[in-house]
Design an enzyme around this catalytic site. Structure first.
Site, PDB file in Angstrom:
ATOM      1  N   GLY A   3      -8.879  -2.243  -4.556  1.00 39.27           N
ATOM      2  CA  GLY A   3      -9.873  -2.726  -3.560  1.00 39.27           C
ATOM      3  C   GLY A   3      -9.237  -3.663  -2.683  1.00 39.27           C
ATOM      4  O   GLY A   3      -7.819  -4.072  -2.665  1.00 39.27           O
ATOM      5  N   TYR A  21     -12.891   9.821  -1.448  1.00 33.93           N
ATOM      6  CA  TYR A  21     -13.387   8.635  -2.219  1.00 33.93           C
ATOM      7  C   TYR A  21     -13.779   7.485  -1.180  1.00 33.93           C
ATOM      8  O   TYR A  21     -14.028   6.325  -1.749  1.00 33.93           O
ATOM      9  CB  TYR A  21     -12.435   8.363  -3.242  1.00 33.93           C
ATOM     10  CG  TYR A  21     -12.421   9.407  -4.249  1.00 33.93           C
ATOM     11  CD1 TYR A  21     -13.163   9.201  -5.609  1.00 33.93           C
ATOM     12  CD2 TYR A  21     -11.818  10.744  -4.046  1.00 33.93           C
ATOM     13  CE1 TYR A  21     -13.373   9.961  -6.551  1.00 33.93           C
ATOM     14  CE2 TYR A  21     -11.976  11.582  -5.054  1.00 33.93           C
ATOM     15  CZ  TYR A  21     -12.725  11.451  -6.211  1.00 33.93           C
ATOM     16  OH  TYR A  21     -12.914  12.417  -7.420  1.00 33.93           O
ATOM     17  N   HIS A  76       0.986  -1.126  -0.150  1.00 30.90           N
ATOM     18  CA  HIS A  76      -0.054   0.127   0.200  1.00 30.90           C
ATOM     19  C   HIS A  76       0.905   1.218   0.085  1.00 30.90           C
ATOM     20  O   HIS A  76       0.681   2.214   0.703  1.00 30.90           O
ATOM     21  CB  HIS A  76      -1.205   0.004   1.230  1.00 30.90           C
ATOM     22  CG  HIS A  76      -1.911  -1.211   1.339  1.00 30.90           C
ATOM     23  ND1 HIS A  76      -3.136  -0.897   1.937  1.00 30.90           N
ATOM     24  CD2 HIS A  76      -2.063  -2.060   0.655  1.00 30.90           C
ATOM     25  CE1 HIS A  76      -3.666  -2.132   1.720  1.00 30.90           C
ATOM     26  NE2 HIS A  76      -2.911  -3.009   1.001  1.00 30.90           N
ATOM     27  N   ARG A 127      -7.507   3.759  -1.047  1.00 34.49           N
ATOM     28  CA  ARG A 127      -6.703   2.644  -0.470  1.00 34.49           C
ATOM     29  C   ARG A 127      -5.141   2.534  -0.905  1.00 34.49           C
ATOM     30  O   ARG A 127      -4.437   2.705  -0.113  1.00 34.49           O
ATOM     31  CB  ARG A 127      -7.726   1.235  -0.831  1.00 34.49           C
ATOM     32  CG  ARG A 127      -6.981   0.096   0.325  1.00 34.49           C
ATOM     33  CD  ARG A 127      -8.106  -0.962  -0.294  1.00 34.49           C
ATOM     34  NE  ARG A 127      -7.091  -2.095   0.491  1.00 34.49           N
ATOM     35  CZ  ARG A 127      -6.559  -3.028  -0.265  1.00 34.49           C
ATOM     36  NH1 ARG A 127      -6.153  -2.946  -1.495  1.00 34.49           N
ATOM     37  NH2 ARG A 127      -5.982  -4.217   0.409  1.00 34.49           N
ATOM     38  N   GLU A 139     -11.639   0.111  -8.150  1.00 37.67           N
ATOM     39  CA  GLU A 139     -12.278   0.996  -8.658  1.00 37.67           C
ATOM     40  C   GLU A 139     -11.418   2.133  -9.701  1.00 37.67           C
ATOM     41  O   GLU A 139     -10.362   2.164  -9.635  1.00 37.67           O
ATOM     42  CB  GLU A 139     -13.024   1.836  -7.669  1.00 37.67           C
ATOM     43  CG  GLU A 139     -12.170   2.306  -6.581  1.00 37.67           C
ATOM     44  CD  GLU A 139     -12.782   2.770  -5.414  1.00 37.67           C
ATOM     45  OE1 GLU A 139     -12.672   4.107  -5.154  1.00 37.67           O
ATOM     46  OE2 GLU A 139     -13.508   2.186  -4.521  1.00 37.67           O
TER      47      GLU A 139
END
Length: 699
Positions: free
Chosen positions: A569, A585, A489, A550, A575
């Site tokens: 996701g 968002y 991430h 994310r 998305e």
């Protein structure tokens, strides 16, 4: 001037964890209880809609002074203490005036003022949910919520009372000024026991923390599986038969500080039953050519347990694949004109049993390309991961070797590769860190800076370095630091906009709450000037352009100058978003269209994709067609931009080259495409076998 935001102080939290089990559905977060505040602590109250702090107008000390919102700088007039009044209510006392907040009447839109503390119900407030670190401040006399007048985001906007709506304008983040800001140490020695086809137990050694570990978050390959209390040193996990997962653990304290991740332990889940019977051979195979593209269709196979997909053989070699028993067609693109090809289909099941190939069918392509993807050429191979890639004005390509920390020049005409330099200060993350996004500005020929995002030992950062005489020269200039890093991430994509500003995609650092915290640079799209300063028209006076993301890894601008973003996701939906200035968002309260996506102020995605068909990373726009490179989905999506929608979505290269990471426009109107098939989750250099592909586009 370098934009280096200080690390945000952690606010008081009521923990509301979204738990994800295996590859199941998102479980709703439990409703937050009324917040508990510490009367000995000092807080700044930050509005979730505007990102600005509750303040006494002009720093006044007299009774009747209006309460407004103002850009947060933690001045004395923005500091408050909570004095208990019983029944969960508090008087909110100013540190600058020693007066308390209150509403002089119960009418809607009455302005909040400070006044002498009398203990009147109009001076009492209950800090209640809705969730996480947010609270609503409910007045005891009126029952109404503290709100910003008309949802304004401007400095000086009055603070009023209105009936409770739960909207972002009525949510306040309690930022404790003396908060714990030290994260726990990384958990150690992860190990698996009791592995079956449906369950496993993961255990680990305890983390340490200056205050105390509150939770452990368990992930597989960056996807959250579950969270357990800080007193637990193991977790029972639901697993999927046949899956190979990399399990790891993060520690989290009560203030929300998240540790770096533990080492990864790899598990291969056994099947629940032995199956040696292959599916039946596919029948009814047809192949139809349209220019240099062939569409193959067939009748579904059967299996004693279940068909999981099909392999498409072109002239006896696997050219692609499909997933799922119902996926009985395949588009083979980029073929040679006027050429005869022979196709066969082979079915497979979950235990890798394969049917015999179908009866071959032959087809001859047309004389010219009649579809969007005309040809694909492997220009170069790589033993490291080619992550970021950018095209120079002369058509030469620069790309980064993520785990080797090197920048390489690629000659498109010959495929010749030359290492032009190694980036200093880069560190891996034992996961997806290293040299990430690359970008150059439109005036690169006159001002040859290469912009790079990379992970360091302490954070993610954006730097720029000179590229002259065909090599990197000088010491990198650090433009932006303090972007949280973790094993996964990290985001990482860079893109210059038509406004000349540099846009930066950052992941949430495996802490979803950071994505909603506008004082934190994680889980955002950031925007800075080329020298690292903050543009005057940024919405919050910081590098933050949009938030609630994310792990975004795709950025691209269309012909109207609008920014599109691609985002991973967790385990339900990827998305594609159209980014608006200041937009929220929704992550972690919303994933795609699941979760609390109806909250006021959340911006909905323009398209979502099941994670199994997506896990998409890079995007590029050519002639207002959006191309999306997908990893787990192992395909290239193409969608036409029509207004603010994505239409006529098609799939190409499905399984042909495996996991696709980066897609970038080429100098001649085509695309560059890179793969990410091996070693992309371990930070080990030169353990990959990747391709750099050139895609010629048609219509």
């Amino acid at each position: 001037m370098r934009a280096t935001p200080k690390r945000p102080r952690a606010g008081l939290r009521t923990v509301s964890t979204v738990v994800l089990l295996g590859l199941g559905t998102v479980l709703p977060a439990p409703a937050a209880a009324a917040a508990t505040v510490d009367p000995a602590a000092t807080y700044v109250l930050v509005n979730r809609n505007s990102g600005k702090a509750l303040d006494v107008s002009g720093g006044a000390t007299g009774a009747g002074a209006a309460i407004i919102q103002r850009t947060r700088d933690d001045r004395a007039s923005q500091q408050w203490q909570f004095v208990g009044s019983g029944g969960g209510y508090y008087r909110i006392k100013s540190r600058v005036s020693a007066m308390v907040l209150g509403f002089p009447s119960t009418a809607d839109r009455t302005g909040l003022v400070q006044s002498t503390d009398t203990g009147d119900p109009g001076q009492q407030f209950r800090p209640a949910g809705p969730s996480g670190r947010d609270v609503r401040l409910l007045n005891r006399a009126s029952g109404k919520a503290v709100d910003v007048l008309d949802g304004s985001t401007a400095d000086g906007a009055p603070i009023v009372q209105l009936p409770g709506s739960g909207g972002a304008g009525q949510r306040w983040q309690l930022v404790r000024l003396d908060a714990d800001v030290t994260p726990p140490t990384a958990p150690g020695n992860p190990r698996v026991s009791g592995l079956t086809c449906t369950q496993a137990t993961l255990s680990w050694s305890a983390s340490s923390d200056d205050v105390g570990v509150a939770y452990y978050d368990i992930y597989h390959d960056g996807q959250l599986m579950t969270s357990v209390p800080g007193t637990a040193l193991s977790a029972q996990l639901s697993v999927s038969p046949g899956a190979t997962w990399g399990l790891h653990v993060n520690a989290r304290d009560a203030a929300g500080n998240v540790s770096q991740a533990s080492p990864t332990v790899t598990v291969t889940v056994p099947q629940c039953q032995s199956d040696t019977q292959p599916p039946t051979t596919p029948t009814g195979v047809t192949a139809t050519a349209s220019g240099t593209t062939v569409t193959v269709r067939w009748t579904a196979s059967t299996d004693n347990v279940g068909v999981t997909g099909y392999e498409v053989l072109r002239d006896g070699t696997v050219a692609g694949s499909t997933s799922g028993a119902a996926a009985t067609s395949f588009t083979d693109s980029g073929l040679a004109p006027n050429t005869r090809y022979q196709y066969q289909i082979r079915a497979r099941d979950a235990q890798a049993n394969r049917s015999a190939p179908s009866t071959p069918v032959a087809v001859t392509t047309g004389t010219s390309c009649a579809t969007a993807v005309c040809s694909v050429t492997r220009v170069a191979t790589e033993t490291d991961l080619p992550w970021g890639l950018t095209t120079l004005p002369d058509g030469q390509v620069l790309y980064g070797r993520r785990d080797a920390f090197e920048i390489v020049r690629l000659d498109p005409a010959t495929g010749t590769k030359t290492v032009v330099g190694r980036m200093p200060g880069v560190a891996g993350t034992d996961g997806e860190g290293g040299v990430l996004g690359l970008a150059v500005a439109t005036d690169f020929a006159a001002d040859p800076w290469l912009y790079v995002m990379h992970t360091s030992t302490s954070d993610n950062r954006v730097v720029r370095i000179r590229y002259t005489g065909g090599v990197l020269t000088g010491t990198p200039q650090v433009l932006l630091t303090g972007i949280p890093r973790n094993k996964y991430h990290n985001g990482g994509r860079l893109r210059f906009g038509p406004d000349g500003k540099l846009y930066i995609a950052t992941g949430d650092g495996q802490n979803g709450e950071w994505a909603q915290d506008r004082a934190n640079l994680a889980g955002k799209v950031l925007r800075i000037n080329r020298d690292g300063t903050i543009p005057a028209d940024n919405p919050f006076g910081t590098p933050v352009w949009s938030y609630g993301h994310r792990n975004p890894q795709g950025l691209a601008f269309d012909s109207q100058g609008r920014l599109w973003e691609q985002e991973f996701g967790n385990n339900v939906m990827d998305e594609t978003n159209l980014i608006v200035r200041g937009g929220n968002y929704g992550w972690p309260r919303c994933e795609g269209t699941t979760g609390s996506c109806g909250e006021a102020g959340f911006v909905a995605p323009k398209r979502t994709y099941p994670v199994a068909e997506g896990s998409c990373s890079g995007i590029a726009i050519v002639r207002d067609a959006l191309y999306i490179a997908c990893l787990r989905g192992a395909r290239l999506y193409r969608a036409e931009i029509s207004g603010d929608s994505l239409t006529n979505v098609q799939q190409y290269l499905n399984g042909t080259y495996g996991r696709l990471r980066t897609v970038e426009p080429s100098a001649d109107g085509g695309l560059w495409l890179t793969t990410s098939n091996y070693g992309d989750k371990d930070s080990i250099a030169n353990n990959s076998n990747e391709s750099i592909l050139k895609v010629q586009l048609g219509r």
